[in-house]
Structure formats: structure tokens, C-alpha cells
Design a protein around this motif. Structure first.
Motif, PDB file in Angstrom:
ATOM      1  N   CYS A 267       0.810  -1.216   0.000  1.00  0.00           N
ATOM      2  CA  CYS A 267       0.000   0.000   0.000  1.00  0.00           C
ATOM      3  C   CYS A 267       0.847   1.272   0.000  1.00  0.00           C
ATOM      4  O   CYS A 267       0.359   2.336  -0.401  1.00  0.00           O
ATOM      5  CB  CYS A 267      -0.927   0.022   1.225  1.00  0.00           C
ATOM      6  SG  CYS A 267      -2.303  -1.128   1.131  1.00  0.00           S
ATOM      7  N   GLY A 269       2.991   2.099  -1.924  1.00  0.00           N
ATOM      8  CA  GLY A 269       3.212   2.562  -3.289  1.00  0.00           C
ATOM      9  C   GLY A 269       1.961   3.018  -3.998  1.00  0.00           C
ATOM     10  O   GLY A 269       2.012   3.323  -5.201  1.00  0.00           O
ATOM     11  N   SER A 270       0.818   3.098  -3.299  1.00  0.00           N
ATOM     12  CA  SER A 270      -0.416   3.517  -3.961  1.00  0.00           C
ATOM     13  C   SER A 270      -0.355   5.006  -4.312  1.00  0.00           C
ATOM     14  O   SER A 270       0.343   5.796  -3.672  1.00  0.00           O
ATOM     15  CB  SER A 270      -1.627   3.248  -3.069  1.00  0.00           C
ATOM     16  OG  SER A 270      -1.670   4.164  -1.987  1.00  0.00           O
ATOM     17  N   GLU A 271      -1.117   5.381  -5.314  1.00  0.00           N
ATOM     18  CA  GLU A 271      -1.140   6.780  -5.766  1.00  0.00           C
ATOM     19  C   GLU A 271      -1.576   7.712  -4.640  1.00  0.00           C
ATOM     20  O   GLU A 271      -1.021   8.798  -4.456  1.00  0.00           O
ATOM     21  CB  GLU A 271      -2.072   6.906  -6.969  1.00  0.00           C
ATOM     22  CG  GLU A 271      -2.114   8.300  -7.574  1.00  0.00           C
ATOM     23  CD  GLU A 271      -3.005   8.381  -8.799  1.00  0.00           C
ATOM     24  OE1 GLU A 271      -3.377   9.510  -9.194  1.00  0.00           O
ATOM     25  OE2 GLU A 271      -3.337   7.312  -9.358  1.00  0.00           O
ATOM     26  N   LYS A 272      -2.588   7.280  -3.869  1.00  0.00           N
ATOM     27  CA  LYS A 272      -3.078   8.091  -2.747  1.00  0.00           C
ATOM     28  C   LYS A 272      -1.986   8.381  -1.734  1.00  0.00           C
ATOM     29  O   LYS A 272      -1.815   9.528  -1.278  1.00  0.00           O
ATOM     30  CB  LYS A 272      -4.238   7.360  -2.052  1.00  0.00           C
ATOM     31  CG  LYS A 272      -4.700   8.004  -0.751  1.00  0.00           C
ATOM     32  CD  LYS A 272      -5.799   7.216  -0.065  1.00  0.00           C
ATOM     33  CE  LYS A 272      -5.292   6.028   0.711  1.00  0.00           C
ATOM     34  NZ  LYS A 272      -4.620   6.428   1.979  1.00  0.00           N
ATOM     35  N   ASN A 273      -1.219   7.382  -1.387  1.00  0.00           N
ATOM     36  CA  ASN A 273      -0.226   7.535  -0.333  1.00  0.00           C
ATOM     37  C   ASN A 273       1.021   8.268  -0.817  1.00  0.00           C
ATOM     38  O   ASN A 273       1.647   9.006  -0.049  1.00  0.00           O
ATOM     39  CB  ASN A 273       0.120   6.165   0.245  1.00  0.00           C
ATOM     40  CG  ASN A 273      -1.061   5.554   0.972  1.00  0.00           C
ATOM     41  OD1 ASN A 273      -1.912   6.267   1.498  1.00  0.00           O
ATOM     42  ND2 ASN A 273      -1.150   4.230   0.981  1.00  0.00           N
ATOM     43  N   ILE A 274       1.390   8.049  -2.058  1.00  0.00           N
ATOM     44  CA  ILE A 274       2.506   8.817  -2.624  1.00  0.00           C
ATOM     45  C   ILE A 274       2.172  10.304  -2.624  1.00  0.00           C
ATOM     46  O   ILE A 274       2.996  11.150  -2.253  1.00  0.00           O
ATOM     47  CB  ILE A 274       2.832   8.328  -4.045  1.00  0.00           C
ATOM     48  CG1 ILE A 274       3.459   6.930  -4.000  1.00  0.00           C
ATOM     49  CG2 ILE A 274       3.771   9.301  -4.760  1.00  0.00           C
ATOM     50  CD1 ILE A 274       3.654   6.288  -5.358  1.00  0.00           C
ATOM     51  N   LYS A 275       0.934  10.624  -3.011  1.00  0.00           N
ATOM     52  CA  LYS A 275       0.492  12.025  -3.027  1.00  0.00           C
ATOM     53  C   LYS A 275       0.489  12.612  -1.619  1.00  0.00           C
ATOM     54  O   LYS A 275       0.938  13.742  -1.399  1.00  0.00           O
ATOM     55  CB  LYS A 275      -0.908  12.104  -3.636  1.00  0.00           C
ATOM     56  CG  LYS A 275      -1.474  13.517  -3.713  1.00  0.00           C
ATOM     57  CD  LYS A 275      -2.876  13.507  -4.322  1.00  0.00           C
ATOM     58  CE  LYS A 275      -3.447  14.926  -4.373  1.00  0.00           C
ATOM     59  NZ  LYS A 275      -4.842  14.932  -4.900  1.00  0.00           N
ATOM     60  N   SER A 278       4.200  13.136  -0.336  1.00  0.00           N
ATOM     61  CA  SER A 278       4.956  14.120  -1.122  1.00  0.00           C
ATOM     62  C   SER A 278       4.399  15.521  -0.935  1.00  0.00           C
ATOM     63  O   SER A 278       5.166  16.490  -0.805  1.00  0.00           O
ATOM     64  CB  SER A 278       4.959  13.729  -2.603  1.00  0.00           C
ATOM     65  OG  SER A 278       3.639  13.654  -3.112  1.00  0.00           O
ATOM     66  N   GLU A 279       3.068  15.674  -0.898  1.00  0.00           N
ATOM     67  CA  GLU A 279       2.478  17.003  -0.749  1.00  0.00           C
ATOM     68  C   GLU A 279       2.771  17.611   0.616  1.00  0.00           C
ATOM     69  O   GLU A 279       2.862  18.829   0.750  1.00  0.00           O
ATOM     70  CB  GLU A 279       0.965  16.939  -0.981  1.00  0.00           C
ATOM     71  CG  GLU A 279       0.588  16.763  -2.445  1.00  0.00           C
ATOM     72  CD  GLU A 279      -0.911  16.883  -2.682  1.00  0.00           C
ATOM     73  OE1 GLU A 279      -1.674  16.930  -1.681  1.00  0.00           O
ATOM     74  OE2 GLU A 279      -1.324  16.925  -3.860  1.00  0.00           O
ATOM     75  N   LYS A 285       8.321  10.399  -3.535  1.00  0.00           N
ATOM     76  CA  LYS A 285       7.845   9.168  -4.153  1.00  0.00           C
ATOM     77  C   LYS A 285       8.931   8.101  -4.116  1.00  0.00           C
ATOM     78  O   LYS A 285       8.667   6.937  -3.787  1.00  0.00           O
ATOM     79  CB  LYS A 285       7.411   9.436  -5.594  1.00  0.00           C
ATOM     80  CG  LYS A 285       6.983   8.185  -6.346  1.00  0.00           C
ATOM     81  CD  LYS A 285       6.584   8.500  -7.786  1.00  0.00           C
ATOM     82  CE  LYS A 285       6.202   7.238  -8.541  1.00  0.00           C
ATOM     83  NZ  LYS A 285       5.785   7.528  -9.940  1.00  0.00           N
ATOM     84  N   LEU A 289       8.686   4.479  -2.156  1.00  0.00           N
ATOM     85  CA  LEU A 289       8.794   3.214  -2.887  1.00  0.00           C
ATOM     86  C   LEU A 289       9.981   2.396  -2.400  1.00  0.00           C
ATOM     87  O   LEU A 289       9.922   1.158  -2.360  1.00  0.00           O
ATOM     88  CB  LEU A 289       8.913   3.480  -4.381  1.00  0.00           C
ATOM     89  CG  LEU A 289       7.668   4.093  -5.054  1.00  0.00           C
ATOM     90  CD1 LEU A 289       7.917   4.341  -6.530  1.00  0.00           C
ATOM     91  CD2 LEU A 289       6.450   3.191  -4.863  1.00  0.00           C
TER      92      LEU A 289
END
Length: 420
Positions: A267, A269-275, A278-279, A285, A289
Motif C-alpha cells: 500500500c 506505493g499507492s497513488e493516494k499515499n505517494i500524493k 509528497s504534498e 515518491k 517506494l
């Protein structure tokens, strides 16, 4: 045994926890013992975990989770329910990250067993806090949160009755509120809880920023909080987390339920968690990863060590002993072939995530199958022939000592069984 340190600043407490673990291992070795931090070294017996008691405070020492204190300092009874509403939203939206933070090889055996909370992320707020927030979201008016107290009689005449807050953590919940703090009970005993606390701080910051952005745009704090409670009330569960019906209910509520530690690790590496990371400038990212892949590789490596150990124990110790006792070993050797085949499949896989998935099946299904047959044969094998220490030997060492405190069973047998 339980070690309960004083509250302190999270980074310092995490470092001290790691130092204590190292000291325990070193001192045990000096006395010819082994200090086990594995989450579930013995099947069917309580495992080991860490209870990460967590709260938020200002630089002036004000505890944001202490309703009476934050109300007195701010002069505004709305502050506490607004803070709690933000945390309820954070837990519901980012339960996958909380589950990921406590994912480790040993916790795959422990979560949901004996005295460990399930792998479903919910929060227990207790009867009084739940009623308080229910009244707030219904009426829109905030009162001062003052939990009642109860008397405790420990049954010792020399000690008088004393009072404690009526709030109490639910031992079947992964993240109960116990008054002034939450207790993340799902952490593994062998874990470094740095990532656990990083996740809690990050999802809290995300929720507070979300609230602040809405308030800056003109919304009233109470309106933002009430909407959050209405949208995310489902994550509050004050019932029995061990109840088999809870799994189905949690699924119907749409809560984060990730039974597999491998899936939970992935999880990150999911798009939600990367965002998210990082934000908020917590992790890039690439850093996130990297952590995901390192966790998966650690999982694979440990299962590889364990499966090789099992293979050697079966081939070099158990099968020869059974044959000496003139017992049939065909069922065990058939399970051993399945073990070797799954190990080969894992070694051939080049993709880290897929390899970790195979490792999980190897450990929780194939190795368990070998163990089941081995245990059945052990119960029929003469004790003097069986090459490994029994549970009784290991768990009741004091029953296996002479008048001088010397262990009377084979040290070789103890070491072999302890290693499994």
C-alpha cells in the motif's frame, strides 16, 4: 513481561525503545539465554507486541487529546471535538497506511489472535467519548468534555479505593482512545516504530490541513467537524473486535481490512499515499517506494531463512528420528516436497512484490502444512527418540531443573526448538 516507559517526545522514546531491546538481547546472551522479540514464536500461545501510546501536544505542553486541558487553555469547548473529528477522518481515510505501518512477518501470525487486535483498522472511543461526539454532531453545540471517574478496589485491605477515568481502552481494538491518548495496539514486538509514528503524524497533519483549508475558505469549524463525523462515523467501533461477525460488518461498512501483511506493505506505493507524503514534504515518491521494496525484501528474506531451517530440521533431525522409531514418514516427506517446490517457485520469481506474495503462501500455508503433520507425528513418537524440545520443555524450564537449578533436558534440544 511488560516494560512501560514514561511519556516523552516520540523520537527520543523510539530510540530508547530500540536501545532497551538491544540491551535485553545482550544481557540474555551473557546468561546463556535468548531474548525473543518475535511476535508469535509459539503457536496457540499469546504473542508479543508493542502498545504505541500516542498523543499530540503543543510546544507549551498542552495535550490536544486532553479535553479538559485544551478547553481550559483555549477557552473554547469546540476545540476538542474538532480535533477528535479530524482524527476520526484521518483514521478512516488512511487506515491502509496504519495497517501498512504495523506489517511485519511476525505480525502476520499475531494480528487477530489471542490478545492482538484484528487486521481491520477502526477506532474505539469508549461509551462516554462516543456519546459526547454524537451529541456534538447532532446538536452542533460543544460542551466541555468531562469523563466520569470510577472507583477501583484491588482487593487488598491495606490499599484504599482509588478513582480512575471511566474511559478504558478496548483490548480488541487496534487504535483505542484511552483518555488523553490513543493506543496503537497492533505494533509488532520486533518492530522499530519510527514509521508507525511517522504515519500517525502525517495523517493527522493531513486532516488538520484539510480542516484548516475549509475554515480559511469560510466554513465554520463546527460545520467542518460535524461533516467529518457524519462522513466517517463508520470507523468508530466500540464492540468486540474478536467477534467473527465483526469481519463481515467491517466489510459492509467499507473499512480498511487488509489481512495480508504483504498486501499492506504494498500500500505504500499507492497513488493516494505517494500524493499524501509528497504534498506534505514528508517522503518523496522515491523514498516511499524504497521503503515499500525494503519491507517486502525483508519479508522475503526472513521467510527464506525460516523455510530453509524447517527443511533442515525435517530432513536432518525429524525424519531420521521417526525412522529409528520405525514410524511411517511418507506423509511428512510428501509435505516436505511441497515445501521444496514452493521454495523453488519463490527463488525463481524476479518481481519483488510477486515474490513476497509467494513467500506469504509458503509461510502461512505450506509451512503450516508441514508443521501440522510433524506435530501429529510428535504426539505418537516416543519422547526419548524425538530430537527436539517439546513445548513443555521450553515453557516450563523450571520444571526441568535439578536441585541446583541446572536444566536436565538436552541443551541441543532446547536450542533447536527455540530456533524454529
Amino acid at each position: 513481561y511488560e516494560m512501560a516507559p514514561y511519556f516523552g517526545h516520540a523520537p527520543f522514546q523510539i530510540d530508547q525503545n530500540l536501545i532497551v531491546m538491544q540491551i535485553c538481547e545482550e544481557i540474555a546472551a551473557k546468561h546463556g539465554l535468548m531474548c525473543l522479540f518475535q511476535e508469535k514464536p509459539f503457536a496457540g500461545i499469546n504473542g508479543s507486541g508493542k502498545h504505541n501510546n500516542w498523543s499530540l501536544g503543543t510546544q507549551d505542553g498542552v495535550n490536544l487529546l486532553n479535553g479538559e486541558q485544551i478547553t481550559e487553555v483555549s477557552g473554547n469547548p469546540e476545540v476538542f471535538p474538532v480535533i477528535m473529528s479530524a482524527l476520526v477522518k484521518a483514521i478512516d481515510v488512511h487506515g491502509d497506511l496504519m495497517r501498512s505501518s504495523v506489517s511485519s512477518p511476525g505480525n502476520d501470525f499475531r494480528l487477530g489472535a489471542m490478545e492482538a487486535p484484528p487486521a481491520i483498522i477502526s477506532t474505539y472511543l469508549g461509551e462516554e467519548c462516543t456519546k459526547y461526539l454524537e451529541a456534538f454532531r447532532t446538536s452542533g453545540k460543544a460542551e466541555i468534555y468531562k469523563p466520569t471517574k470510577k472507583s477501583v478496589n484491588i482487593g487488598v485491605d491495606a490499599i484504599d479505593l482509588f478513582t480512575v477515568p471511566a474511559e478504558d481502552r478496548n483490548r480488541t481494538s487496534p487504535f483505542p482512545y484511552g483518555g488523553h491518548r490513543f493506543e496503537f495496539r497492533a505494533c509488532g514486538s520486533a518492530q522499530n516504530v519510527s514509521m508507525v509514528n511517522t504515519v500517525l503524524a502525517t495523517i493527522s497533519a493531513w486532516a488538520f490541513k484539510d480542516f484548516a483549508d475549509q475554515i480559511d475558505a469560510g466554513a465554520k469549524p463546527s460545520e467542518v467537524a460535524i461533516k467529518a463525523l457524519n462522513d466517517h462515523w463508520r470507523v468508530i467501533f466500540n464492540g468486540d473486535g474478536y467477534d467473527p461477525a465483526w469481519k463481515d460488518e467491517a466489510d459492509s461498512r467499507g473499512l480498511w481490512r487488509i489481512d495480508s501483511g504483504v498486501e499492506a506493505m504494498n500500500c505504500l506505493g499507492s497513488e493516494k499515499n505517494i500524493k499524501l507524503f509528497s504534498e506534505l514534504n514528508v517522503l518523496t515518491k522515491e523514498e516511499l517506494l524504497c521503503r515499500r521494496d525494503t519491507n517486502l525484501e525483508h519479508y522475503i528474506g526472513l521467510i527464506e531463512i525460516e523455510s530453509n531451517c524447517m527443511k533442515d530440521m525435517i530432513k536432518q533431525q525429524i525424519v531420521p528420528a521417526l525412522k529409528r522409531a520405525k514410524m511411517d514418514t511418507s506423509a511428512l516427506e510428501a509435505e516436505l516436497k511441497k515445501l521444496l517446490a514452493k521454495m523453488s517457485e519463490m527463488h525463481k520469481e524476479s518481481d519483488t512484490y510477486k515474490k513476497a506474495q509467494i513467500a506469504r503462501v509458503l509461510r502461512l500455508e505450506v509451512m503450516e502444512g508441514v508443521r501440522k503433520i510433524s506435530d501429529e507425528l510428535e504426539s505418537k513418537c516416543p519422547a526419548e527418540v524425538w530430537p527436539l524440545a517439546s513445548y513443555k520443555d521450553l515453557l516450563f524450564l523450571d520444571h526441568n531443573q535439578d536441585a541446583h537449578g541446572n536444566t536436565v533436558i538436552s541443551q541441543h534440544r532446547i536450542a533447536s526448538k527455540a530456533f524454529i
